[in-house]
Design a protein around this motif. Structure first.
Motif, PDB file in Angstrom:
ATOM      1  N   ILE A 105       0.706  -1.112  -0.052  1.00  0.00           N
ATOM      2  CA  ILE A 105      -0.075  -0.020   0.117  1.00  0.00           C
ATOM      3  C   ILE A 105       0.945   1.393   0.023  1.00  0.00           C
ATOM      4  CG2 ILE A 105      -1.712   1.193   1.431  1.00  0.00           C
ATOM      5  CD1 ILE A 105      -2.655  -1.263   2.451  1.00  0.00           C
ATOM      6  N   VAL A 106       0.575   2.167  -0.949  1.00  0.00           N
ATOM      7  CA  VAL A 106       1.294   3.647  -0.846  1.00  0.00           C
ATOM      8  C   VAL A 106       0.062   4.443  -0.284  1.00  0.00           C
ATOM      9  CG1 VAL A 106       2.479   5.260  -2.082  1.00  0.00           C
ATOM     10  CG2 VAL A 106       2.888   2.640  -2.441  1.00  0.00           C
ATOM     11  N   GLY A 115       7.270  -7.725   4.604  1.00  0.00           N
ATOM     12  CA  GLY A 115       8.707  -8.206   4.677  1.00  0.00           C
ATOM     13  C   GLY A 115       9.790  -7.274   3.864  1.00  0.00           C
ATOM     14  N   SER A 116       9.506  -6.780   2.886  1.00  0.00           N
ATOM     15  CA  SER A 116      10.318  -5.725   2.173  1.00  0.00           C
ATOM     16  C   SER A 116       9.569  -5.074   1.089  1.00  0.00           C
ATOM     17  CB  SER A 116      11.603  -6.588   1.612  1.00  0.00           C
ATOM     18  OG  SER A 116      11.516  -7.102   0.470  1.00  0.00           O
ATOM     19  N   PRO A 117      10.068  -4.244   0.468  1.00  0.00           N
ATOM     20  CA  PRO A 117       9.452  -3.446  -0.719  1.00  0.00           C
ATOM     21  C   PRO A 117       9.729  -4.488  -1.926  1.00  0.00           C
ATOM     22  CG  PRO A 117      11.347  -2.427  -0.132  1.00  0.00           C
ATOM     23  CD  PRO A 117      11.112  -3.279   0.904  1.00  0.00           C
ATOM     24  N   ARG A 118      10.730  -5.255  -1.979  1.00  0.00           N
ATOM     25  CA  ARG A 118      11.117  -6.254  -2.982  1.00  0.00           C
ATOM     26  C   ARG A 118      10.445  -7.337  -3.271  1.00  0.00           C
ATOM     27  NH1 ARG A 118      17.069  -7.720  -4.779  1.00  0.00           N
ATOM     28  NH2 ARG A 118      16.729  -8.307  -6.747  1.00  0.00           N
ATOM     29  N   GLU A 119      10.122  -8.015  -1.951  1.00  0.00           N
ATOM     30  CA  GLU A 119       9.400  -9.097  -1.699  1.00  0.00           C
ATOM     31  C   GLU A 119       8.552  -8.790  -0.590  1.00  0.00           C
ATOM     32  OE1 GLU A 119      11.745 -12.980  -2.256  1.00  0.00           O
ATOM     33  OE2 GLU A 119      13.203 -11.531  -1.512  1.00  0.00           O
ATOM     34  N   PRO A 120       7.116  -8.226  -0.674  1.00  0.00           N
ATOM     35  CA  PRO A 120       6.236  -7.860   0.122  1.00  0.00           C
ATOM     36  C   PRO A 120       5.997  -8.915   1.382  1.00  0.00           C
ATOM     37  CG  PRO A 120       5.682  -7.247  -1.956  1.00  0.00           C
ATOM     38  CD  PRO A 120       6.623  -8.058  -2.134  1.00  0.00           C
ATOM     39  N   VAL A 121       5.601  -9.951   0.899  1.00  0.00           N
ATOM     40  CA  VAL A 121       5.332 -11.075   1.907  1.00  0.00           C
ATOM     41  C   VAL A 121       6.411 -11.731   2.520  1.00  0.00           C
ATOM     42  CG1 VAL A 121       3.548 -12.876   2.369  1.00  0.00           C
ATOM     43  CG2 VAL A 121       3.165 -11.073   0.919  1.00  0.00           C
ATOM     44  N   TRP A 122       7.497 -12.092   1.945  1.00  0.00           N
ATOM     45  CA  TRP A 122       8.229 -12.854   2.229  1.00  0.00           C
ATOM     46  C   TRP A 122       9.960 -12.499   2.647  1.00  0.00           C
ATOM     47  CZ3 TRP A 122       8.928 -16.922   5.471  1.00  0.00           C
ATOM     48  CH2 TRP A 122       8.348 -18.002   5.366  1.00  0.00           C
ATOM     49  N   PHE A 137      13.508  -0.271  -4.652  1.00  0.00           N
ATOM     50  CA  PHE A 137      12.204  -1.079  -4.869  1.00  0.00           C
ATOM     51  C   PHE A 137      10.895  -0.264  -4.278  1.00  0.00           C
ATOM     52  CE2 PHE A 137      15.703  -4.082  -5.667  1.00  0.00           C
ATOM     53  CZ  PHE A 137      15.089  -4.619  -6.729  1.00  0.00           C
ATOM     54  N   PHE A 138      11.027   0.988  -3.838  1.00  0.00           N
ATOM     55  CA  PHE A 138       9.802   1.698  -3.733  1.00  0.00           C
ATOM     56  C   PHE A 138      10.156   3.312  -3.746  1.00  0.00           C
ATOM     57  CE2 PHE A 138      11.349   3.690   0.714  1.00  0.00           C
ATOM     58  CZ  PHE A 138      12.437   2.826   0.968  1.00  0.00           C
ATOM     59  N   ASP A 139       9.295   3.856  -4.112  1.00  0.00           N
ATOM     60  CA  ASP A 139       9.351   5.166  -4.741  1.00  0.00           C
ATOM     61  C   ASP A 139       9.060   6.477  -3.684  1.00  0.00           C
ATOM     62  OD1 ASP A 139       9.896   4.388  -7.329  1.00  0.00           O
ATOM     63  OD2 ASP A 139       7.651   3.987  -7.599  1.00  0.00           O
ATOM     64  N   THR A 140       8.360   6.241  -2.641  1.00  0.00           N
ATOM     65  CA  THR A 140       8.094   7.099  -1.610  1.00  0.00           C
ATOM     66  C   THR A 140       9.595   7.292  -0.638  1.00  0.00           C
ATOM     67  OG1 THR A 140       7.349   5.259  -0.084  1.00  0.00           O
ATOM     68  CG2 THR A 140       5.574   6.390  -1.605  1.00  0.00           C
ATOM     69  N   PRO A 141       9.503   8.310   0.223  1.00  0.00           N
ATOM     70  CA  PRO A 141      10.680   8.392   0.844  1.00  0.00           C
ATOM     71  C   PRO A 141      10.945   7.452   2.110  1.00  0.00           C
ATOM     72  CG  PRO A 141       9.439  10.572   0.926  1.00  0.00           C
ATOM     73  CD  PRO A 141       8.620   9.507   0.151  1.00  0.00           C
ATOM     74  N   VAL A 142       9.670   6.928   2.406  1.00  0.00           N
ATOM     75  CA  VAL A 142       9.697   6.037   3.631  1.00  0.00           C
ATOM     76  C   VAL A 142       8.958   4.647   3.321  1.00  0.00           C
ATOM     77  CG1 VAL A 142       9.042   5.639   6.049  1.00  0.00           C
ATOM     78  CG2 VAL A 142       9.753   7.874   5.338  1.00  0.00           C
ATOM     79  N   CYS A 143       9.630   3.637   3.754  1.00  0.00           N
ATOM     80  CA  CYS A 143       8.909   2.292   3.683  1.00  0.00           C
ATOM     81  C   CYS A 143       8.768   1.797   4.953  1.00  0.00           C
ATOM     82  CB  CYS A 143       9.634   1.380   2.973  1.00  0.00           C
ATOM     83  SG  CYS A 143       9.035  -0.208   2.333  1.00  0.00           S
ATOM     84  N   LEU A 144       7.676   1.234   5.256  1.00  0.00           N
ATOM     85  CA  LEU A 144       7.347   0.544   6.618  1.00  0.00           C
ATOM     86  C   LEU A 144       7.095  -0.881   6.486  1.00  0.00           C
ATOM     87  CD1 LEU A 144       4.566   3.272   7.851  1.00  0.00           C
ATOM     88  CD2 LEU A 144       7.177   3.006   8.587  1.00  0.00           C
ATOM     89  N   GLY A 177      16.015  12.664   3.770  1.00  0.00           N
ATOM     90  CA  GLY A 177      16.628  11.586   3.245  1.00  0.00           C
ATOM     91  C   GLY A 177      15.408  10.174   3.259  1.00  0.00           C
ATOM     92  N   ARG A 178      15.917   9.084   2.805  1.00  0.00           N
ATOM     93  CA  ARG A 178      15.096   7.927   2.714  1.00  0.00           C
ATOM     94  C   ARG A 178      15.297   6.872   3.654  1.00  0.00           C
ATOM     95  NH1 ARG A 178      14.887   4.912  -2.272  1.00  0.00           N
ATOM     96  NH2 ARG A 178      12.567   4.802  -2.187  1.00  0.00           N
ATOM     97  N   TYR A 179      14.220   6.099   4.305  1.00  0.00           N
ATOM     98  CA  TYR A 179      14.227   5.152   5.345  1.00  0.00           C
ATOM     99  C   TYR A 179      13.492   4.007   5.090  1.00  0.00           C
ATOM    100  CZ  TYR A 179      15.331   9.524   7.812  1.00  0.00           C
ATOM    101  OH  TYR A 179      16.041  10.878   8.212  1.00  0.00           O
TER     102      TYR A 179
END
Ligand code: ZN
Length: 241
Positions: A105-106, A115-122, A137-144, A177-179
């Motif tokens: 979700i963005v 899990g990760s922006p590259r492999e969301p579930v695993w 593998f994500f375009d926003t400043p922050v990935c949770l 920055g990016r996080y």
């Protein structure tokens, strides 16, 4: 917007209730980063408790395990046993809820994945190196993310990422920055601290507060014992591993 960021509740209703009480009146909505079920004794109740609040959620590998979307042969024996038990407990509304969750979700400046922006579930982000490689593998400043059950803030630097262990009660202001940020686990912390872990995010102030709250571990353990869940899964809740 004030957001309660939670992950890896793992059917631990006592822990989820303690977090919801502790954060009461301090958030407008909830972002759940997956694994609402698996391991713990109260899967339907945890889904119902989350659904009482405005929220968005992504699925985790345990959620996908109960849905049969990933093979349980990929799970360790304790996780597999608990997943099979969970599968037998889930009501049709719970299964319907889990099966409708989007993997990523963005929302504004934030990407949500389990899990990760590259492999969301695993995907697992255990080290600064893999966190840094995931920044592409994500375009926003922050990935949770969740999944590791360890709270951490990875800040992208020049050619590397730095892991900042968040301090409970301390508010971190994000710069330009990016996080990649992990709130830790509500229902099965693995950083040596058995207290439920979560974060409060203010999207306007761009700040994160890491929080820990103790909960009635014995009650969750008694439930697990009564349902015949693995002694190892019961014991780990005392120590946070
Ligand atoms: Zn998990």
């Amino acid at each position: 917007m004030r957001v309660l960021v939670i992950s890896d509740v793992h059917a631990n209703l006592s822990a989820l209730s303690a977090v919801l009480d502790d954060a009461a009146d301090q958030y407008d909505t909830i972002w759940s980063l997956g694994d609402i079920v698996g391991y713990g004794p109260r899967p339907n109740e945890c889904i119902a408790a989350l659904c009482e609040h405005e929220h968005v959620a992504v699925p985790g590998n345990h959620d996908y395990g109960v849905l049969g979307r990933i093979a349980l042969s990929d799970f360790n024996p304790d996780a597999r046993g608990a997943n099979l038990w969970t599968r037998a407990q889930l009501t049709p509304p719970s299964l319907q809820y889990l099966s409708g969750l989007p993997e990523k979700i963005v929302i504004g400046e934030f990407t949500l994945a389990h899990g990760s922006p590259r492999e969301p579930v695993w995907g697992y982000l255990l080290y600064p190196r893999t966190a840094y490689d995931s920044m592409a593998f994500f375009d926003t400043p922050v990935c949770l993310v969740g999944h590791t059950h360890v709270p951490v803030i990875y800040a992208a630097g020049d050619g590397e990422a730095v892991a900042l262990p968040p301090q409970p009660g301390v508010t971190v202001l994000l710069d330009d920055g990016r996080y990649i940020i992990n709130p830790g686990s509500v229902g099965q912390p693995r950083d040596g601290n058995p207290a439920a872990s979560y974060m409060l995010l203010d999207t306007v102030a761009r700040s994160f507060s890491h929080r820990r709250v103790s909960y009635d571990v014995a009650r969750t353990q008694a439930d697990m014992r009564s349902f015949g869940l693995s002694p190892r899964l019961i014991a780990r809740l005392d120590q946070g591993w």
